[in-house]
Each structure stands twice: as C-alpha cells, then as structure tokens.
Scaffold this motif. Structure first.
Motif, short mmCIF file in Angstrom:
data_model
loop_
_atom_site.label_atom_id
_atom_site.label_comp_id
_atom_site.label_asym_id
_atom_site.label_seq_id
_atom_site.Cartn_x
_atom_site.Cartn_y
_atom_site.Cartn_z
N MET A 1 -2.04 15.69 -20.06
CA MET A 1 -3.11 14.82 -20.54
C MET A 1 -3.68 14.06 -19.36
N LEU A 2 -5.00 13.88 -19.36
CA LEU A 2 -5.66 13.04 -18.36
C LEU A 2 -6.86 12.40 -19.05
N ASN A 3 -6.86 11.09 -19.15
CA ASN A 3 -7.96 10.38 -19.81
C ASN A 3 -8.33 9.15 -18.99
N ALA A 4 -9.62 9.01 -18.73
CA ALA A 4 -10.12 7.82 -18.04
C ALA A 4 -10.97 7.01 -19.00
N ASP A 5 -11.01 5.69 -18.75
CA ASP A 5 -11.93 4.85 -19.52
C ASP A 5 -13.35 5.26 -19.13
N PHE B 1 -15.66 6.43 -15.36
CA PHE B 1 -16.07 7.78 -15.00
C PHE B 1 -16.86 7.71 -13.70
N GLY B 2 -16.63 8.67 -12.83
CA GLY B 2 -17.42 8.77 -11.60
C GLY B 2 -17.05 7.76 -10.53
N THR B 3 -15.99 6.96 -10.75
CA THR B 3 -15.63 5.94 -9.76
C THR B 3 -14.58 6.44 -8.77
N ARG C 1 -15.96 23.24 -24.70
CA ARG C 1 -17.18 22.42 -24.76
C ARG C 1 -16.92 21.01 -24.21
N ASN C 2 -16.23 20.92 -23.11
CA ASN C 2 -15.99 19.64 -22.43
C ASN C 2 -16.41 19.83 -20.96
N PRO C 3 -17.75 19.94 -20.74
CA PRO C 3 -18.22 20.35 -19.41
C PRO C 3 -17.84 19.37 -18.31
N ARG C 4 -17.79 18.09 -18.64
CA ARG C 4 -17.46 17.12 -17.59
C ARG C 4 -16.03 17.33 -17.08
N ALA C 5 -15.09 17.49 -18.02
CA ALA C 5 -13.71 17.71 -17.61
C ALA C 5 -13.56 19.05 -16.89
N ARG C 6 -14.23 20.09 -17.39
CA ARG C 6 -14.12 21.40 -16.73
C ARG C 6 -14.64 21.33 -15.31
N ARG C 7 -15.75 20.63 -15.13
CA ARG C 7 -16.34 20.49 -13.79
C ARG C 7 -15.37 19.73 -12.86
N PHE C 8 -14.79 18.66 -13.41
CA PHE C 8 -13.83 17.87 -12.65
C PHE C 8 -12.65 18.76 -12.20
N GLU D 1 -12.40 22.02 -12.01
CA GLU D 1 -12.78 23.11 -11.11
C GLU D 1 -12.99 22.56 -9.70
N ARG D 2 -13.57 21.38 -9.62
CA ARG D 2 -13.73 20.75 -8.30
C ARG D 2 -12.36 20.45 -7.68
N GLU D 3 -11.40 20.13 -8.53
CA GLU D 3 -10.06 19.77 -8.04
C GLU D 3 -9.15 20.99 -7.90
#
Ligand SMILES: CC(C)(COP(=O)(O)OP(=O)(O)OC[C@H]1O[C@@H](n2cnc3c(N)ncnc32)[C@H](O)[C@@H]1OP(=O)(O)O)[C@@H](O)C(=O)NCCC(=O)NCCS
Length: 176
Positions: A96-100, A104-106, A135-142, A144-146
């Motif tokens: 699990m990984l969840n940010a407030d 985001f983006g900080t 359908r969670n593009p932000r997390a997938r992008r994060f 993949e970048r990592e």
C-alpha cells in the motif's frame, strides 16, 4: 527542498492515517469505484483500524509514514508477497502507498517510496510486486517513473459493487 522525515508508523499515527487513507482513495478512485462507496468511507473507522493494527502488529507488514512539519503526509506498507505459493518465496510486495492529496507532487511519495525499497532490501527481498488499478493513471505514472513495470498478470476485484481491474507491477529491489 522540503524536509521530509520517514519513520515507522506508531499507533498514535492511526487517526492521521485514516484521514489520508480515505482522502487518497477518494482522489484516486472517483469515477472508478461508486460514489456511494467512496462517500461512505469513514476516516475515523479507518483510523481506529490502523491504530489497532499498529498496536497489535497484526498486519504482517512494516508500515512507514513520512512526516512534514510534524504532520503525517503519506504512508506505505511493505512485506512479503501476499500471494506467494511457497512460504520461502523471496519476493516482496509494496502492499500500500497513499499520500495526502495536499502533498501530491511535493516529493513526499518519492521519499517514502525509496524508504520502502530500502526496507524491502533490508528484509532480504531481491524483487517486489505491487497491484495498481488500471484506471489510476497518476499512480501508474508514478510507479513507472520509479522503475516499476507491468509483468502481464492482471486480476479483477470487487469494491462497493464496482469491478476494478488491477495490474501487477514488478521491480528489482536494490538498497539505495
Ligand atoms: C500514487 C501517489 C503515492 C504518487 O504520489 P504523487 O506525489 O502524486 O506522485 P508525483 O506527483 O511525484 O508523480 C505522479 C506522476 O503522475 C503524473 N500525473 C499526475 N496526474 C496525472 C493524471 N491525472 N494522469 C496521468 N498522470 C498524472 C505526474 O505528472 C507525475 O508524472 P511525471 O513525474 O512523469 O510528471 C499519490 O498520487 C497517491 O497517494 N495517490 C492516491 C492513492 C493511490 O493511488 N495510491 C496507489 C495505489 S496502488
């Protein structure tokens, strides 16, 4: 550069974690999981569950939080691969990984993610998996970048009457 401090979660972090959990889910899954389910999520209930789980260490995972200005801004859990067929399978899992959303983006999630990999490495894992909703593009992008990539394994899960489709991602684990 903001000062982030990563440490193991304490039972006293439970309430803050409940808030983050619910806010992160509402942000990530609007339009994916039904509005009624998301609206019904109760941060207090989640917080009490986190508190009890951390107090009793029942989860089987290591839970980390990242703090900014003495406030918890993101949380994650790592441990053994939950679906392993053999008990001695060395694969780890980012459970699990969840940010407030206000963080985001900080870079808070980046910092926490690197601590998560460090912990997996310390636990002896050489590779790890995670599940992410397609359908969670932000997390997938994060991810993949990592350095994570889909390994082709997919599954469906039911949440509040909605079927969600999840992709499994894999990554080598190296101490950083
Ligand atoms: C996943 C999460 C921890 C990532 O942390 P974050 O601080 O948002 O991540 P970052 O801002 O560093 O990176 C997000 C990436 O997605 C991109 N992004 C942001 N919104 C996006 C969108 N709607 N669609 C596609 N990409 C998007 C960003 O540009 C960035 O990519 P880039 O670095 O290539 O530009 C955080 O968004 C979160 O907690 N989300 C809610 C809960 C969740 O989805 N958890 C993961 C469950 S598996």
């Amino acid at each position: 550069m903001m000062a982030f401090v990563v440490r193991q979660a304490l039972p006293s972090d439970g309430a803050a974690m409940g808030q983050i959990h619910v806010a992160a889910w509402r942000s990530a899954y609007v339009g994916v999981i039904s509005d009624s389910y998301l609206e019904g999520l109760d941060a207090t209930t989640f917080g009490l569950r986190w508190e009890a789980s951390l107090r009793e260490s029942t989860g089987g995972s290591t839970v980390l939080v990242v703090m900014r200005d003495d406030r918890v801004v993101a949380m994650c859990a790592v441990g053994p691969f939950r679906d392993r067929a053999e008990p001695d399978d060395p694969t780890g899992e980012l459970w699990m990984l969840n940010a407030d959303p206000s963080s985001f983006g900080t870079g808070a999630a980046v910092k926490l993610h690197s601590a998560a990999l460090q912990t997996l490495a310390e636990q002896g894992h050489r590779s790890a998996v995670l599940w992410v909703v397609d359908r969670n593009p932000r997390a997938r992008r994060f991810y993949e970048r990592e350095g994570w990539a889909a390994d082709g394994v997919e599954r469906d899960a039911e949440f509040g009457g909605s079927t969600i489709h999840e992709l499994r991602y894999v990554r080598q684990v190296t101490a950083i």
